[in-house]
Design an enzyme around this catalytic site. Structure first.
Site, PDB file in Angstrom:
ATOM      1  N   GLU A  15      27.372  23.107  61.746  1.00 36.72           N
ATOM      2  CA  GLU A  15      26.877  22.009  62.582  1.00 36.72           C
ATOM      3  C   GLU A  15      25.384  22.197  62.834  1.00 36.72           C
ATOM      4  O   GLU A  15      25.008  22.969  63.742  1.00 36.72           O
ATOM      5  CB  GLU A  15      27.565  22.029  63.953  1.00 36.72           C
ATOM      6  CG  GLU A  15      29.004  21.654  63.970  1.00 36.72           C
ATOM      7  CD  GLU A  15      29.356  20.941  65.274  1.00 36.72           C
ATOM      8  OE1 GLU A  15      29.877  19.827  65.193  1.00 36.72           O
ATOM      9  OE2 GLU A  15      29.090  21.467  66.357  1.00 36.72           O
ATOM     10  N   HIS A  66      30.110  26.432  70.170  1.00 39.08           N
ATOM     11  CA  HIS A  66      29.484  25.110  70.059  1.00 39.08           C
ATOM     12  C   HIS A  66      28.120  25.163  70.746  1.00 39.08           C
ATOM     13  O   HIS A  66      27.989  25.735  71.832  1.00 39.08           O
ATOM     14  CB  HIS A  66      30.377  24.046  70.701  1.00 39.08           C
ATOM     15  CG  HIS A  66      29.926  22.655  70.361  1.00 39.08           C
ATOM     16  ND1 HIS A  66      28.801  22.099  70.913  1.00 39.08           N
ATOM     17  CD2 HIS A  66      30.418  21.730  69.506  1.00 39.08           C
ATOM     18  CE1 HIS A  66      28.630  20.886  70.402  1.00 39.08           C
ATOM     19  NE2 HIS A  66      29.600  20.642  69.552  1.00 39.08           N
TER      20      HIS A  66
HETATM   21  P1  PGA Z   1      28.775  14.257  67.132  1.00 38.47           P
HETATM   22  O1  PGA Z   1      29.224  15.667  67.736  1.00 38.47           O
HETATM   23  O2  PGA Z   1      29.799  13.871  66.099  1.00 38.47           O
HETATM   24  O3  PGA Z   1      28.766  13.326  68.302  1.00 38.47           O
HETATM   25  O4  PGA Z   1      27.436  14.453  66.529  1.00 38.47           O
HETATM   26  C1  PGA Z   1      29.737  16.666  66.909  1.00 38.47           C
HETATM   27  C2  PGA Z   1      30.007  17.904  67.713  1.00 38.47           C
HETATM   28  O5  PGA Z   1      29.296  18.154  68.689  1.00 38.47           O
HETATM   29  O6  PGA Z   1      30.940  18.655  67.435  1.00 38.47           O
END
Ligand code: PGA
Length: 254
Positions: free
Chosen positions: A175, A99
């Protein structure tokens, strides 16, 4: 829509340990209901401290509990680290790795993430590997190049020295760094293209793996409906919206 969708709820460090337990217990019935419906998979990722309590609370239900990280080492003198073996002994079924917030905080390299990946596979925990581009890379139109580079490294280790059990889902969470916690998301067309691409590569290079392709970054009740329509998306990694129960409910139900 009868699609098997994974909803990964990443609580990050937004609640203290009491608040996490309150949140889980006060919404217990609803969580169970969500997990029963439409073959959904609901994965709650609390802080390390609450992994075991939550595993106990949701024992014998369809709710799965995931960790937010793990050590790249198996065992030894690594102060503060938590190994995949312990996560597995607790009953943890999923674990987020790579992440961007944890990379930034801990200065993890791609090699570190690959080692974590191997550890998780060893202990039969489904990795949720996050990959994504920075705002600069996005603006330069290099999203796909960045994804190729990152994916290739995983394909290489999977095809060289890791045996992944057939039943074990391996989750890839796309992401975009600029979408996390910002309220911004890629356009529908961009998501269609990126996911078609990721799907094609995963099937071409590692068809033996049970891939689950997730999207993460500012998922909320307003954008979820369109995102669920994207053909190759199998689920979502949800941060802040997963801690507002009404919002999370809409994300699952819409
Ligand atoms: P968010 O975070 O939905 O608050 O944008 C997603 C993540 O960090 O996995």
């Amino acid at each position: 829509m009868e699609k098997d969708i994974l909803f990964v709820s990443n609580w990050k460090m937004n609640l203290n340990c009491d608040e996490e337990l309150d949140f889980a217990s006060s919404n217990y019935d609803k969580f169970i209901e969500f997990a029963e419906k439409n073959k959904n998979t609901i994965i709650l990722c609390p802080s390390f401290l609450n992994l075991y309590p939550l595993i106990k609370i949701f024992k014998e239900t369809k709710i799965k509990i995931g960790a937010q990280d793990c050590s790249k080492h198996s065992k030894g003198s690594f102060t503060s680290q938590i190994c995949a073996e312990s996560l597995s002994l607790l009953g943890c079924k999923y674990c987020i790795i790579g992440h961007s917030e944890s990379i930034k905080e801990n200065k993890y390299t791609t090699d570190d993430i690959l080692q974590k990946f191997s550890q998780l596979i060893n202990y039969k925990i489904s990795p949720i590997v996050c990959i994504g581009e920075s705002i600069k890379e996005y603006e330069n139109g290099t999203t796909i190049d960045i994804i190729i580079k990152k994916l290739e490294k995983f394909f290489n280790i999977i095809n060289s020295n890791i045996i992944i059990p057939e039943y074990l889902p391996v989750c890839l969470a796309y992401e975009p760094l600029w979408a996390i916690g910002t309220g911004k998301t890629p356009t529908q067309d961009q998501l269609e293209t990126t996911f078609a691409y990721i799907f094609e590569k995963t099937q071409k290079f590692c068809p033996q793996v049970k891939w689950k392709l997730l999207y993460g970054g500012s998922v909320n009740s307003k954008n979820i409906k369109k995102m669920k329509e994207i053909k190759n998306i199998n689920g979502f990694l949800i941060g802040s919206a997963s801690l507002n129960f009404q919002e999370f409910e809409k994300i699952v139900e819409l």
